[in-house]
Design a protein around this motif. Structure first.
Motif, PDB file in Angstrom:
ATOM      1  N   SER A 113       0.824  -1.222   0.000  1.00 13.90           N
ATOM      2  CA  SER A 113       0.000   0.000   0.000  1.00 13.90           C
ATOM      3  C   SER A 113       0.852   1.263   0.000  1.00 13.90           C
ATOM      4  CB  SER A 113      -0.931   0.008   1.219  1.00 13.90           C
ATOM      5  OG  SER A 113      -0.157  -0.014   2.396  1.00 13.90           O
ATOM      6  N   ALA A 114       2.171   1.134   0.304  1.00 15.77           N
ATOM      7  CA  ALA A 114       3.037   2.328   0.327  1.00 15.77           C
ATOM      8  C   ALA A 114       3.740   2.560  -1.000  1.00 15.77           C
ATOM      9  CB  ALA A 114       4.076   2.176   1.442  1.00 15.77           C
ATOM     10  N   THR A 115       3.431   1.759  -2.015  1.00 19.14           N
ATOM     11  CA  THR A 115       4.165   1.881  -3.282  1.00 19.14           C
ATOM     12  C   THR A 115       3.495   2.840  -4.260  1.00 19.14           C
ATOM     13  OG1 THR A 115       2.969   0.036  -4.320  1.00 19.14           O
ATOM     14  CG2 THR A 115       5.005  -0.518  -3.142  1.00 19.14           C
ATOM     15  N   GLY A 116       2.369   3.383  -3.873  1.00 16.55           N
ATOM     16  CA  GLY A 116       1.706   4.318  -4.782  1.00 16.55           C
ATOM     17  C   GLY A 116       0.909   3.631  -5.866  1.00 16.55           C
ATOM     18  N   GLY A 117       0.484   2.401  -5.595  1.00 16.89           N
ATOM     19  CA  GLY A 117      -0.463   1.767  -6.513  1.00 16.89           C
ATOM     20  C   GLY A 117       0.104   0.658  -7.384  1.00 16.89           C
ATOM     21  N   GLU A 321       8.963   3.454  -1.022  1.00 10.06           N
ATOM     22  CA  GLU A 321       8.963   4.873  -1.392  1.00 10.06           C
ATOM     23  C   GLU A 321       9.615   5.087  -2.757  1.00 10.06           C
ATOM     24  OE1 GLU A 321       8.865   7.071   2.987  1.00 10.06           O
ATOM     25  OE2 GLU A 321      10.651   7.300   1.747  1.00 10.06           O
ATOM     26  N   ALA A 324       6.986   4.556  -5.110  1.00 10.14           N
ATOM     27  CA  ALA A 324       5.963   5.617  -5.036  1.00 10.14           C
ATOM     28  C   ALA A 324       6.474   6.940  -5.602  1.00 10.14           C
ATOM     29  CB  ALA A 324       5.521   5.798  -3.584  1.00 10.14           C
ATOM     30  N   PHE A 325       7.765   7.252  -5.371  1.00 16.09           N
ATOM     31  CA  PHE A 325       8.328   8.527  -5.840  1.00 16.09           C
ATOM     32  C   PHE A 325       8.694   8.487  -7.323  1.00 16.09           C
ATOM     33  CE2 PHE A 325      10.398   9.591  -1.416  1.00 16.09           C
ATOM     34  CZ  PHE A 325       9.145   9.625  -0.844  1.00 16.09           C
ATOM     35  N   GLY A 326       8.675   7.299  -7.931  1.00 21.53           N
ATOM     36  CA  GLY A 326       9.097   7.206  -9.333  1.00 21.53           C
ATOM     37  C   GLY A 326      10.608   7.133  -9.490  1.00 21.53           C
ATOM     38  N   GLU A 329      11.249   2.182 -11.776  1.00 21.03           N
ATOM     39  CA  GLU A 329      10.083   1.417 -12.211  1.00 21.03           C
ATOM     40  C   GLU A 329      10.476  -0.050 -12.175  1.00 21.03           C
ATOM     41  OE1 GLU A 329      10.117   1.356 -17.054  1.00 21.03           O
ATOM     42  OE2 GLU A 329       9.224   3.108 -16.130  1.00 21.03           O
TER      43      GLU A 329
END
Ligand SMILES: NC(=O)c1ccc[n+]([C@@H]2O[C@H](COP(=O)([O-])OP(=O)(O)OC[C@H]3O[C@@H](n4cnc5c(N)ncnc54)[C@H](OP(=O)(O)O)[C@@H]3O)[C@@H](O)[C@H]2O)c1
Length: 371
Positions: A113-117, A321, A324-326, A329
């Motif tokens: 859930s912390a990976t941004g989807g 993170e 999530a931050f990009g 990938e």
């Protein structure tokens, strides 16, 4: 809780994989027990199954897990039953990935859930070589990767060339993306042509197709105009392939005095193939003749936890993170099928052995999907 569960094991060099029933371990202290839904078969599994590399069979294979937390130990603070998690877990029997239940400290897991989807399959292909890339660049090259990255951060080695031999490998792709994130601009890679566009997007300044031959000479010609003083032409060289003939030999032509050459172990003397027993070396210094003053080191990601910050934070905080931050990938992946656990593990190993997949991780289901 069942007292035992199935695990995929190698029972001897080149022997067919087997399913063994192994003890299901209740979590203690800061451990959690997870139901493993997805895993990855990596070159290390092949090195261990076909070559017996550093294992004492019967040995449970696998080091990447993604699944759901079922129960937690009394000292856990982050994870709760029902959390979906992913991580690189490898140290003991109870942690290895190719088994239905894994028991491991919560510090070795990131929360999905912390990976941004990201999807659980994208998460499982990230953990192993994200950790390898981070460990190699910080530990073996000494690069400073502060997390979170301060604004205006400029790397000390901004003006140095960095060569990644095998930029198309999983670990090479994460290394490139991390270097780009921290502002390194002089990164060269070798890779097959079909990877070049992606690797340029990941920050490669120039890509060299290693299949064309004369690669060492072409790389030297490309960087020689910038020689200053006694700085080695390419001070940082990372070998993500580790082949004695195909990568170490050409790298030995490029690496000059004071260059650091980090090799993702093992050194492959003879690669695994159908009916071929592989042969490996662990001593990088003796694998080829290096020019005087070259520092050649073998990478051992299994020791990344000697760094206390990384032990506590790399997988639990930085890895989700970074997705999530990009910053990174995930690698592409291919799903390997099979009627049961043994078939899926065997099929994945066979695809690794025959080298039929390029630039993608091989993932497969451990637990059967719940209906
Ligand atoms: N010691 C450690 O801590 C550690 C950690 C991680 C990985 N490793 C080791 O590092 C190696 C790579 O692992 P990985 O999972 O990243 O591999 P991988 O993704 O499975 O690598 C496969 C890729 O290697 C490329 N390749 C093969 N021969 C090449 C050559 N001569 N020159 C350039 N590229 C070549 C191929 O790219 P093309 O498609 O371009 O041909 C292929 O797609 C394995 O031996 C693994 O065990 C060690």
């Amino acid at each position: 809780m069942s007292a035992t569960h199935p695990a995929v094991v190698t029972v001897g060099v080149g022997q067919p994989l087997e399913i063994h029933q192994v003890p299901t371990i209740a979590p203690e202290a800061n451990e959690v027990r997870i139901r493993v839904e997805w895993t990855v078969s990596t070159p290390l599994d092949l090195h261990q199954a076909d070559g017996g590399l550093l294992v004492n069979p019967p040995h449970i294979l696998g080091s990447s897990v993604a699944g759901t937390v079922l129960e937690v130990g009394p000292d856990t603070t982050r994870l709760r039953p029902g959390d979906r998690v992913f991580g690189y877990t490898f140290r003991q029997k109870k942690e290895r990935a190719h088994q239905l239940y894994v028991t491991t400290p919560e510090t070795m897991l990131g929360k999905l859930s912390a990976t941004g989807g990201f999807d659980i399959r994208q998460a499982v292909v990230t953990c192993n070589n994200f950790v390898s890339a981070w460990h190699t660049l910080t530990h073996d090259f000494g690069f400073e990767f502060p997390w979170p990255k301060p604004s205006g951060f400029v790397p000390r080695e901004l003006n140095d060339w960095i060569l990644i031999w095998g930029g198309g490998t999983s670990v090479g792709q994460y290394c490139l993306q991390l270097l780009k994130w921290y502002g390194y601009k002089k990164v060269l890679v070798t890779a097959s042509k079909h990877h070049h566009e992606k690797l340029r997007r990941y920050g490669a300044r120039q890509c060299f197709d290693y299949r064309e031959g004369g690669t060492a000479q072409r790389i030297l010609e490309a960087v020689q105009s910038v020689i200053t003083g006694d700085t080695p032409v390419v001070p940082f060289i990372l070998d993500c392939v580790g082949s004695q003939q195909k990568s170490l030999l050409p790298i030995a032509v490029i690496a000059q005095s004071r260059a650091i050459v980090a090799v993702m172990l093992p050194v492959i003397v003879r690669d695994a193939a159908v009916d071929v027993t592989p042969e490996y070396l662990m001593d990088v210094e003796k694998a080829v003749t290096w020019q005087d003053g070259v520092k050649a080191v073998g990478v051992r990601t299994h020791f990344y936890q000697k760094n206390e910050f990384l032990a506590q934070n790399l997988q639990s905080v930085v890895m989700p993170e970074a997705l999530a931050f990009g910053t990174i990938e995930p690698n592409e992946y291919l799903e390997v099928g099979g009627a049961n656990l043994l078939e899926r593990a065997t099929n994945a190993l066979s695809k690794l052995r025959s080298k039929e997949v390029s630039g993608a991780r091989l993932i497969w289901r451990v637990a059967e999907p719940e209906t």
